[in-house]
Design an enzyme around this catalytic site. Structure first.
Site, PDB file in Angstrom:
ATOM      1  N   ILE A  62      33.511  39.150  38.455  1.00  0.00           N
ATOM      2  CA  ILE A  62      33.720  37.807  37.494  1.00  0.00           C
ATOM      3  C   ILE A  62      34.939  37.334  37.479  1.00  0.00           C
ATOM      4  O   ILE A  62      35.267  36.263  36.848  1.00  0.00           O
ATOM      5  CB  ILE A  62      33.353  38.282  36.105  1.00  0.00           C
ATOM      6  CG1 ILE A  62      34.181  39.379  35.763  1.00  0.00           C
ATOM      7  CG2 ILE A  62      31.954  38.661  35.857  1.00  0.00           C
ATOM      8  CD1 ILE A  62      34.178  39.775  34.366  1.00  0.00           C
ATOM      9  N   GLY A  65      42.186  38.640  41.211  1.00  0.00           N
ATOM     10  CA  GLY A  65      43.646  38.175  40.922  1.00  0.00           C
ATOM     11  C   GLY A  65      44.431  38.562  42.050  1.00  0.00           C
ATOM     12  O   GLY A  65      43.868  38.776  43.095  1.00  0.00           O
ATOM     13  N   PHE A  67      46.120  41.426  42.499  1.00  0.00           N
ATOM     14  CA  PHE A  67      45.934  42.662  43.173  1.00  0.00           C
ATOM     15  C   PHE A  67      44.619  43.387  43.267  1.00  0.00           C
ATOM     16  O   PHE A  67      44.240  44.523  43.282  1.00  0.00           O
ATOM     17  CB  PHE A  67      46.638  43.367  42.038  1.00  0.00           C
ATOM     18  CG  PHE A  67      48.347  43.048  42.194  1.00  0.00           C
ATOM     19  CD1 PHE A  67      49.091  43.131  43.248  1.00  0.00           C
ATOM     20  CD2 PHE A  67      48.829  42.483  40.978  1.00  0.00           C
ATOM     21  CE1 PHE A  67      50.395  42.726  43.098  1.00  0.00           C
ATOM     22  CE2 PHE A  67      50.060  42.118  40.913  1.00  0.00           C
ATOM     23  CZ  PHE A  67      50.810  42.062  42.007  1.00  0.00           C
ATOM     24  N   GLY A  68      43.338  42.381  43.002  1.00  0.00           N
ATOM     25  CA  GLY A  68      42.243  43.017  43.278  1.00  0.00           C
ATOM     26  C   GLY A  68      41.394  42.179  42.466  1.00  0.00           C
ATOM     27  O   GLY A  68      41.481  40.991  42.013  1.00  0.00           O
ATOM     28  N   ASP A 182      53.224  36.381  32.233  1.00  0.00           N
ATOM     29  CA  ASP A 182      52.180  35.322  33.081  1.00  0.00           C
ATOM     30  C   ASP A 182      51.247  35.118  32.213  1.00  0.00           C
ATOM     31  O   ASP A 182      50.024  35.036  32.291  1.00  0.00           O
ATOM     32  CB  ASP A 182      51.472  36.682  33.996  1.00  0.00           C
ATOM     33  CG  ASP A 182      50.887  35.790  35.384  1.00  0.00           C
ATOM     34  OD1 ASP A 182      51.213  34.733  35.397  1.00  0.00           O
ATOM     35  OD2 ASP A 182      50.233  36.419  35.811  1.00  0.00           O
TER      36      ASP A 182
END
Length: 306
Positions: A62, A65, A67-68, A182
């Site tokens: 879904i 990002g 990092f994964g 962020d």
């Protein structure tokens, strides 16, 4: 929360303070001592999470990002969850993974995403969160038409107020204070009632009351970075407030801040708004002078000032 990071299973007997600290415990899967997280974080096995996501099937992905990837999953008891799977080859990502556990394992607020558990097995690092049925504000407001959700002004205002409430909690009430670093549309998650929840604390910094700023490497998302933070690397909560201001402009305009699509000079959203304010010679509070409000994306009426 302490300065170190980690997760622990339900068998821990360490004492926990509100939004605060807990003793160390051993992950039953990794065998490592991971300290700093509260005993409300459940440790999942990798097999449990594989079953929940049908072995991390792409149809259950879904979001992605830096990092994964994030997967939708269904636990054995029927609970829907969002599972963030860290890329195994990302050394920097492991640091963010541990930071995320440390920052939010003991923090509870209606406008912050809830961490339910984690998994540490071999090279696998996973975080398990409550599931947000309406994905993110980025999808609802700025995404492709088939993923967009009609948001009238009442809903938009409620999303902004809820996000501000969560951010104020991080800055003023959490102990120690937390700077997210962020804040952006894709990190504002929306539940089934469109209640906003701030997510993705991988870049967050703990901010004790005794210091005024932190000198750190610049991290965040282009288009949302405060200029003084980007230039000097001195982090304060004002960096989050600037990012939140950019988010407000996106909610108002229905346009992305990271796309250089404004005017002949290809300005980003903030630059275009500043230019519009100056060229219209209007007071900064009179945001209707932008000529874009309210957004016409969903057939809402608007007035253009000249």
């Amino acid at each position: 929360m302490g300065g170190s990071v980690g997760c622990l299973g339900g068998g821990s007997k360490s004492k926990q303070h509100q939004n605060g600290q807990a003793g160390a415990a051993t992950s039953p899967r990794s065998g490592r001592v991971l300290s700093g997280a509260g005993n409300n974080v459940r440790v999942f096995s990798l097999n449990e999470l594989k079953t929940a996501t049908r072995n991390f099937h792409m149809l259950n992905c879904i979001g992605r990002g830096g990092f994964g990837a994030v997967y939708k999953g269904n636990l054995k008891d029927g609970t829907q969850v969002a599972i963030k799977k860290l890329s195994a080859e990302s050394k920097q990502g492991i640091s963010e993974f541990l930071t995320e556990i440390n920052v939010i394992s003991n923090v509870r607020h209606p406008n912050l995403i809830k961490l339910l558990g984690c998994c540490v097995e071999g090279n696998n690092r996973l975080l398990v969160y409550e599931y947000a049925e309406n994905n993110s504000l980025a999808n609802a407001l700025l995404g492709p038409k088939n993923k967009c959700i009609p948001l009238d002004w009442q809903k938009r205002a409620a999303i902004c107020v809820g996000t501000a409430s969560g951010l104020a909690f991080l800055h003023e009430e959490a102990q120690p204070r937390i700077v997210h670093r962020d804040i952006k549309a894709s990190n504002i998650l929306l539940d089934k009632k469109l209640l906003p929840k701030i997510g993705d604390f991988g870049l967050a910094k703990l901010f004790p009351d005794t210091i005024t700023h932190i000198s750190t490497r610049v991290a965040g998302t282009m288009g949302y970075l405060a200029p003084e933070y980007a230039l000097l690397g001195q982090l304060t909560k004002k960096a989050d407030i600037y990012s939140f201001g950019v988010l407000l402009l996106e909610v108002i305009s229905g346009q992305s801040s990271s796309m250089s699509t404004w005017g002949p000079d290809m300005q980003v959203l903030v630059e275009w708004v500043k230019f519009s304010l100056v060229s219209h010679k209007c007071e900064t509070a009179n945001i209707t002078a932008f000529g874009i409000l309210p957004s016409t994306r969903y057939g809402l009426k608007y007035h253009r000032f000249t």
